[in-house]
Design a protein around this motif. Structure first.
Motif, PDB file in Angstrom:
ATOM      1  N   ARG A  19       0.834  -1.203   0.000  1.00  0.00           N
ATOM      2  CA  ARG A  19       0.000   0.000   0.000  1.00  0.00           C
ATOM      3  C   ARG A  19       0.866   1.249   0.000  1.00  0.00           C
ATOM      4  O   ARG A  19       1.827   1.352   0.745  1.00  0.00           O
ATOM      5  N   ASP A  20       0.533   2.200  -0.861  1.00  0.00           N
ATOM      6  CA  ASP A  20       1.252   3.478  -0.866  1.00  0.00           C
ATOM      7  C   ASP A  20       0.917   4.266   0.396  1.00  0.00           C
ATOM      8  O   ASP A  20      -0.191   4.165   0.931  1.00  0.00           O
ATOM      9  N   GLY A  21       1.876   5.044   0.860  1.00  0.00           N
ATOM     10  CA  GLY A  21       1.690   5.869   2.046  1.00  0.00           C
ATOM     11  C   GLY A  21       2.670   5.474   3.137  1.00  0.00           C
ATOM     12  O   GLY A  21       3.610   4.722   2.919  1.00  0.00           O
ATOM     13  N   LYS A  22       2.419   6.000   4.328  1.00  0.00           N
ATOM     14  CA  LYS A  22       3.257   5.719   5.493  1.00  0.00           C
ATOM     15  C   LYS A  22       2.424   4.970   6.522  1.00  0.00           C
ATOM     16  O   LYS A  22       1.319   5.392   6.852  1.00  0.00           O
ATOM     17  N   GLN A  23       2.956   3.840   7.003  1.00  0.00           N
ATOM     18  CA  GLN A  23       2.277   3.029   8.008  1.00  0.00           C
ATOM     19  C   GLN A  23       3.249   2.724   9.145  1.00  0.00           C
ATOM     20  O   GLN A  23       4.417   2.422   8.901  1.00  0.00           O
ATOM     21  N   HIS A  24       2.773   2.811  10.366  1.00  0.00           N
ATOM     22  CA  HIS A  24       3.543   2.436  11.547  1.00  0.00           C
ATOM     23  C   HIS A  24       2.808   1.286  12.224  1.00  0.00           C
ATOM     24  O   HIS A  24       1.597   1.344  12.400  1.00  0.00           O
ATOM     25  N   ASP A  25       3.540   0.264  12.601  1.00  0.00           N
ATOM     26  CA  ASP A  25       2.923  -0.864  13.301  1.00  0.00           C
ATOM     27  C   ASP A  25       4.024  -1.646  14.007  1.00  0.00           C
ATOM     28  O   ASP A  25       5.135  -1.143  14.183  1.00  0.00           O
ATOM     29  N   TRP A  26       3.710  -2.869  14.368  1.00  0.00           N
ATOM     30  CA  TRP A  26       4.640  -3.769  15.030  1.00  0.00           C
ATOM     31  C   TRP A  26       4.709  -5.066  14.245  1.00  0.00           C
ATOM     32  O   TRP A  26       3.691  -5.536  13.733  1.00  0.00           O
ATOM     33  N   LEU A  27       5.884  -5.635  14.164  1.00  0.00           N
ATOM     34  CA  LEU A  27       6.005  -7.038  13.805  1.00  0.00           C
ATOM     35  C   LEU A  27       5.781  -7.779  15.114  1.00  0.00           C
ATOM     36  O   LEU A  27       6.308  -7.382  16.153  1.00  0.00           O
ATOM     37  N   ARG A  28       5.015  -8.830  15.081  1.00  0.00           N
ATOM     38  CA  ARG A  28       4.692  -9.550  16.305  1.00  0.00           C
ATOM     39  C   ARG A  28       5.271 -10.955  16.244  1.00  0.00           C
ATOM     40  O   ARG A  28       4.882 -11.747  15.392  1.00  0.00           O
ATOM     41  N   LEU A  29       6.183 -11.220  17.163  1.00  0.00           N
ATOM     42  CA  LEU A  29       6.811 -12.529  17.258  1.00  0.00           C
ATOM     43  C   LEU A  29       6.168 -13.280  18.421  1.00  0.00           C
ATOM     44  O   LEU A  29       6.353 -12.898  19.578  1.00  0.00           O
ATOM     45  N   PRO A  30       5.368 -14.319  18.147  1.00  0.00           N
ATOM     46  CA  PRO A  30       4.738 -15.068  19.235  1.00  0.00           C
ATOM     47  C   PRO A  30       5.794 -15.647  20.180  1.00  0.00           C
ATOM     48  O   PRO A  30       6.816 -16.176  19.741  1.00  0.00           O
ATOM     49  N   PHE A  31       5.524 -15.513  21.492  1.00  0.00           N
ATOM     50  CA  PHE A  31       6.479 -15.976  22.488  1.00  0.00           C
ATOM     51  C   PHE A  31       5.740 -16.281  23.784  1.00  0.00           C
ATOM     52  O   PHE A  31       5.131 -15.403  24.379  1.00  0.00           O
ATOM     53  N   SER A  32       5.763 -17.543  24.193  1.00  0.00           N
ATOM     54  CA  SER A  32       5.109 -17.951  25.433  1.00  0.00           C
ATOM     55  C   SER A  32       6.075 -17.820  26.601  1.00  0.00           C
ATOM     56  O   SER A  32       7.253 -18.146  26.479  1.00  0.00           O
ATOM     57  N   THR A  33       5.551 -17.353  27.724  1.00  0.00           N
ATOM     58  CA  THR A  33       6.326 -17.261  28.962  1.00  0.00           C
ATOM     59  C   THR A  33       5.487 -17.851  30.095  1.00  0.00           C
ATOM     60  O   THR A  33       4.344 -18.256  29.883  1.00  0.00           O
ATOM     61  N   ASP A  34       6.056 -17.849  31.280  1.00  0.00           N
ATOM     62  CA  ASP A  34       5.287 -18.293  32.443  1.00  0.00           C
ATOM     63  C   ASP A  34       4.148 -17.330  32.743  1.00  0.00           C
ATOM     64  O   ASP A  34       3.182 -17.686  33.405  1.00  0.00           O
ATOM     65  N   GLN A  35       4.256 -16.098  32.278  1.00  0.00           N
ATOM     66  CA  GLN A  35       3.230 -15.095  32.529  1.00  0.00           C
ATOM     67  C   GLN A  35       2.069 -15.186  31.547  1.00  0.00           C
ATOM     68  O   GLN A  35       0.949 -14.838  31.878  1.00  0.00           O
ATOM     69  N   SER A  36       2.345 -15.633  30.320  1.00  0.00           N
ATOM     70  CA  SER A  36       1.297 -15.709  29.309  1.00  0.00           C
ATOM     71  C   SER A  36       1.687 -16.684  28.208  1.00  0.00           C
ATOM     72  O   SER A  36       2.795 -16.611  27.674  1.00  0.00           O
ATOM     73  N   ALA A  37       0.772 -17.548  27.873  1.00  0.00           N
ATOM     74  CA  ALA A  37       1.003 -18.467  26.756  1.00  0.00           C
ATOM     75  C   ALA A  37       0.751 -17.793  25.422  1.00  0.00           C
ATOM     76  O   ALA A  37       1.046 -18.350  24.372  1.00  0.00           O
ATOM     77  N   TYR A  38       0.200 -16.574  25.468  1.00  0.00           N
ATOM     78  CA  TYR A  38      -0.181 -15.879  24.241  1.00  0.00           C
ATOM     79  C   TYR A  38       0.580 -14.573  24.072  1.00  0.00           C
ATOM     80  O   TYR A  38       0.072 -13.629  23.496  1.00  0.00           O
ATOM     81  N   GLY A  39       1.789 -14.530  24.571  1.00  0.00           N
ATOM     82  CA  GLY A  39       2.583 -13.308  24.486  1.00  0.00           C
ATOM     83  C   GLY A  39       3.208 -13.116  23.122  1.00  0.00           C
ATOM     84  O   GLY A  39       3.246 -14.029  22.287  1.00  0.00           O
ATOM     85  N   VAL A  40       3.681 -11.902  22.889  1.00  0.00           N
ATOM     86  CA  VAL A  40       4.427 -11.583  21.675  1.00  0.00           C
ATOM     87  C   VAL A  40       5.605 -10.690  22.052  1.00  0.00           C
ATOM     88  O   VAL A  40       5.562  -9.983  23.056  1.00  0.00           O
ATOM     89  N   ILE A  41       6.628 -10.751  21.234  1.00  0.00           N
ATOM     90  CA  ILE A  41       7.713  -9.779  21.303  1.00  0.00           C
ATOM     91  C   ILE A  41       7.411  -8.762  20.213  1.00  0.00           C
ATOM     92  O   ILE A  41       7.384  -9.113  19.032  1.00  0.00           O
ATOM     93  N   PRO A  42       7.130  -7.507  20.584  1.00  0.00           N
ATOM     94  CA  PRO A  42       6.804  -6.499  19.566  1.00  0.00           C
ATOM     95  C   PRO A  42       8.079  -5.922  18.958  1.00  0.00           C
ATOM     96  O   PRO A  42       9.059  -5.681  19.661  1.00  0.00           O
ATOM     97  N   ILE A  43       8.069  -5.711  17.666  1.00  0.00           N
ATOM     98  CA  ILE A  43       9.201  -5.115  16.957  1.00  0.00           C
ATOM     99  C   ILE A  43       8.643  -3.956  16.130  1.00  0.00           C
ATOM    100  O   ILE A  43       7.902  -4.183  15.176  1.00  0.00           O
TER     101      ILE A  43
END
Length: 141
Positions: A19-43
């Motif tokens: 898509r043309d234009g400027k977009q800001h977001d996160w790449l989301r790397l799924p990562f489970s920890t003891d705190q959450s099985a549904y966590g992500v590492i945001p990039i």
């Protein structure tokens, strides 16, 4: 919202790279920890596109305590507009986000990586860094 896979990897984003234009977001790397099985590492990622042309990938924050590149790419992401260019620029100012947040070279690591991209060399052999291996494979040309 369309979910775009970032190559052949578990990392995902809602960015539309075509898509043309400027977009800001996160790449989301799924990562489970003891705190959450549904966590992500945001990039954080910025995609700036204006028509057909070459793609440039600009990366900083491989080591969280090297701030110059992170600051420079953050400023570039805010200031560069699609009309200033032709093609596509992908800006990742904090590639190794856990290390950037910690302000350390690498999270949970004592040894220095010899590779400019996570996911290479000794990164594959350390169980604590397995999620970060996906960063290298996501950007492997």
């Amino acid at each position: 919202m369309k979910m775009s896979p970032a190559g052949e990897t578990r990392i995902w984003t809602t960015l539309d790279f075509d898509r043309d234009g400027k977009q800001h977001d996160w790449l989301r790397l799924p990562f489970s920890t003891d705190q959450s099985a549904y966590g992500v590492i945001p990039i954080p990622i910025t995609c700036i596109r204006n028509g057909v042309g070459p793609t440039a990938l600009l990366i900083a924050g491989n080591h969280g305590d090297e701030y110059e590149g992170q600051v420079a790419l953050g400023k570039l992401a805010r200031r560069l507009e699609p009309l200033d260019m032709r093609g596509r620029i992908l800006i990742l100012p904090a590639l190794n986000y856990p290390a950037v947040v910690a302000g350390t070279p690498l999270p949970r690591r004592r040894r220095q990586s010899q590779s400019p991209v996570p996911g290479r060399g000794e990164w594959h052999s350390n169980p604590d860094d397995r999620p970060l291996c996906h960063l290298g494979s996501a950007f492997d040309g």
